[in-house]
Design a protein around this motif. Structure first.
Motif, short mmCIF file in Angstrom:
data_model
loop_
_atom_site.label_atom_id
_atom_site.label_comp_id
_atom_site.label_asym_id
_atom_site.label_seq_id
_atom_site.Cartn_x
_atom_site.Cartn_y
_atom_site.Cartn_z
N THR A 1 -4.07 2.94 -2.19
CA THR A 1 -3.45 4.28 -2.24
C THR A 1 -4.12 5.12 -1.17
N LEU A 2 -3.30 5.69 -0.29
CA LEU A 2 -3.79 6.57 0.76
C LEU A 2 -3.10 7.93 0.60
N LEU A 3 -3.60 8.92 1.31
CA LEU A 3 -3.04 10.27 1.26
C LEU A 3 -2.77 10.77 2.66
N VAL B 1 0.86 -1.19 0.00
CA VAL B 1 0.00 0.00 0.00
C VAL B 1 0.89 1.24 0.00
N ARG B 2 0.60 2.18 -0.88
CA ARG B 2 1.38 3.41 -0.91
C ARG B 2 0.62 4.53 -0.19
N ILE B 3 1.37 5.34 0.52
CA ILE B 3 0.83 6.54 1.16
C ILE B 3 1.45 7.74 0.46
N ILE B 4 0.66 8.45 -0.31
CA ILE B 4 1.17 9.63 -1.02
C ILE B 4 1.32 10.78 -0.04
N VAL B 5 2.50 11.37 -0.04
CA VAL B 5 2.77 12.60 0.72
C VAL B 5 3.06 13.68 -0.32
N PRO B 6 2.20 14.71 -0.43
CA PRO B 6 2.32 15.69 -1.52
C PRO B 6 3.35 16.79 -1.27
N SER B 7 4.35 16.51 -0.44
CA SER B 7 5.40 17.47 -0.12
C SER B 7 6.73 16.74 -0.04
N PRO B 8 7.85 17.47 0.00
CA PRO B 8 9.16 16.83 0.03
C PRO B 8 9.41 16.05 1.32
N PRO B 9 10.42 15.18 1.35
CA PRO B 9 10.77 14.45 2.56
C PRO B 9 11.22 15.38 3.69
N ALA B 10 11.09 14.87 4.92
CA ALA B 10 11.62 15.51 6.14
C ALA B 10 10.70 16.55 6.77
N GLY B 11 9.63 16.96 6.10
CA GLY B 11 8.70 17.90 6.70
C GLY B 11 7.73 17.20 7.63
N GLY B 12 6.86 17.96 8.28
CA GLY B 12 5.92 17.39 9.23
C GLY B 12 5.01 16.35 8.61
N PHE C 1 3.63 -0.97 3.76
CA PHE C 1 3.06 0.34 3.50
C PHE C 1 4.26 1.27 3.29
N PHE C 2 4.27 2.00 2.19
CA PHE C 2 5.42 2.84 1.89
C PHE C 2 4.97 4.25 1.50
N VAL C 3 5.83 5.23 1.81
CA VAL C 3 5.56 6.63 1.48
C VAL C 3 6.09 6.95 0.10
N GLU C 4 5.27 7.62 -0.69
CA GLU C 4 5.68 8.13 -2.01
C GLU C 4 5.52 9.64 -2.00
N ASN C 5 6.64 10.35 -2.00
CA ASN C 5 6.59 11.82 -2.02
C ASN C 5 6.30 12.32 -3.43
N LYS C 6 5.25 13.13 -3.56
CA LYS C 6 4.88 13.71 -4.85
C LYS C 6 4.63 15.21 -4.66
N PRO C 7 5.71 15.99 -4.45
CA PRO C 7 5.54 17.43 -4.20
C PRO C 7 5.28 18.22 -5.48
N ASP D 1 5.57 14.45 6.03
CA ASP D 1 6.37 13.27 5.73
C ASP D 1 6.67 12.46 6.99
N ILE D 2 6.97 13.15 8.09
CA ILE D 2 7.27 12.47 9.35
C ILE D 2 6.08 11.64 9.81
N VAL D 3 4.89 12.26 9.84
CA VAL D 3 3.69 11.55 10.27
C VAL D 3 3.41 10.37 9.33
N GLY D 4 3.54 10.60 8.03
CA GLY D 4 3.28 9.55 7.06
C GLY D 4 4.20 8.36 7.24
N ARG D 5 5.46 8.61 7.52
CA ARG D 5 6.42 7.50 7.66
C ARG D 5 6.22 6.72 8.96
N VAL D 6 5.88 7.41 10.04
CA VAL D 6 5.61 6.69 11.29
C VAL D 6 4.37 5.82 11.11
N LEU D 7 3.34 6.34 10.46
CA LEU D 7 2.14 5.55 10.20
C LEU D 7 2.44 4.38 9.29
N ALA D 8 3.23 4.62 8.24
CA ALA D 8 3.57 3.55 7.30
C ALA D 8 4.29 2.41 8.02
#
Length: 321
Positions: free
Chosen positions: A88-90, A31-42, A62-68, A44-51
């Protein structure tokens, strides 16, 4: 076969495919979790802990896909257009709602196109001033601004950003006139507060705290409803301006149409992750606080955000881009 028949056949095929996937044990693949911003921001942090938590809890990756890009709209639109099968989650920030009140054309509807899972966390901005500004508290700053209408200036990362709207809400509620100076990023605005080029700015705790600790700027207030662990001696704006609250927030959603039982399972595990020590520790440096809500509460929250910031944009006469 006519075009209408082809479209209808495609719709039926998609519908039954989603139904079959819903009936299967979820998740049966990554399962991918789309993060619509670059890595290392808030976000992204929440998304990666959840993943990481979801991967362990469900036994699937479950993996994060950054799409800024485009004010987060590229990633948000990609999630909105994804198949409603739960794969696909957001994980998004408050830009999900803000874009709709700031731009004339937004390629998604924050209410219609998504199934909320949980409001994950909130983070206030910190109101900082140059040490030379003769105001030791927000009340004194407001009094100073009233004495010199239009003489003070504030910096932001740009028109329509969270720090910009935080100040516009303060201007409206406190009835003060402070001039806006947009920058390309928070760091540039904070740098000019330090040098005295501008008087004041809202910034994240992560950006503001080192400068406050070093005495380069003075923190007057936090935009949230209570003090934050990163700066425990700084009171909320609401102490001086009753009713004021302006928070950045992070939330987990799925494309509209994802089966309810999948939403329920994701919500239950998200709540467990948000209560974890790891999540609290990872967010504390940014002044953020993990929350958790029901899907219905998150949906109502998004609607309130749209109404609130729509009024602020109208009152401040911010031209929609």
């Amino acid at each position: 076969m006519g075009r209408s028949c082809v479209r209808w056949a495609s719709f039926v095929l998609c519908f039954w495919t989603c139904q079959l996937l819903a009936q299967a044990e979820y998740p049966s693949r990554a399962v991918r979790i789309i993060v619509p911003s670059p890595p290392a921001g808030g976000t992204d942090i929440v998304g990666r802990v959840l993943a990481d938590h979801f991967s362990k809890a469900f036994g699937q990756q479950f993996f994060v896909e950054n799409k800024p890009g485009a004010g987060n709209m590229i990633g948000i639109e990609a999630a909105a257009r994804a198949a409603p099968d739960g794969y696909t989650l957001l994980m998004t920030a408050s830009t999900l709602a803000l874009n709709s009140v700031l731009y004339k054309q937004v390629p998604y509807d924050p209410v219609r196109d998504f199934a909320p899972i949980s409001l994950a966390a909130t983070a206030p901005n910190i109101l900082i001033v140059h040490p030379g500004v003769p105001a030791k508290s927000l009340a004194e700053f407001i009094a100073l601004a009233k004495q010199k209408p239009g003489a003070l200036s504030y910096g932001t990362p740009g028109i329509g950003t969270s720090p910009h709207l935080c100040m516009e809400l303060l201007k409206t509620m406190a009835d003060i006139d402070v001039q806006h100076v947009p920058y390309r990023g928070t760091a540039a605005a904070v740098t000019d507060v330090i040098s005295g080029q501008i008087a004041v700015a809202f910034a994240t705790a992560l950006t503001a705290k080192p400068q406050v600790d070093a005495g380069r700027v003075r923190a007057l207030a936090v935009s949230g409803p209570r003090r934050v662990e990163a700066l425990p001696n700084v009171p909320p704006v609401g102490d001086a301006v009753p009713g004021y609250e302006a928070m950045q927030w992070y939330g987990l959603l799925a494309p509209a149409g994802v089966p309810g039982r999948i939403i329920e399972r994701l919500h239950a595990e998200a709540m467990t992750a948000l209560r974890s020590r790891e999540m609290k520790a990872r967010l504390a440096t940014d002044g953020a606080e993990p929350l958790g809500s029901t899907p219905a509460e998150f949906a109502a929250f998004i609607r309130r955000e749209l109404e609130k910031w729509g009024r602020v944009v109208e009152t401040a006469r911010i031209e929609r881009q």
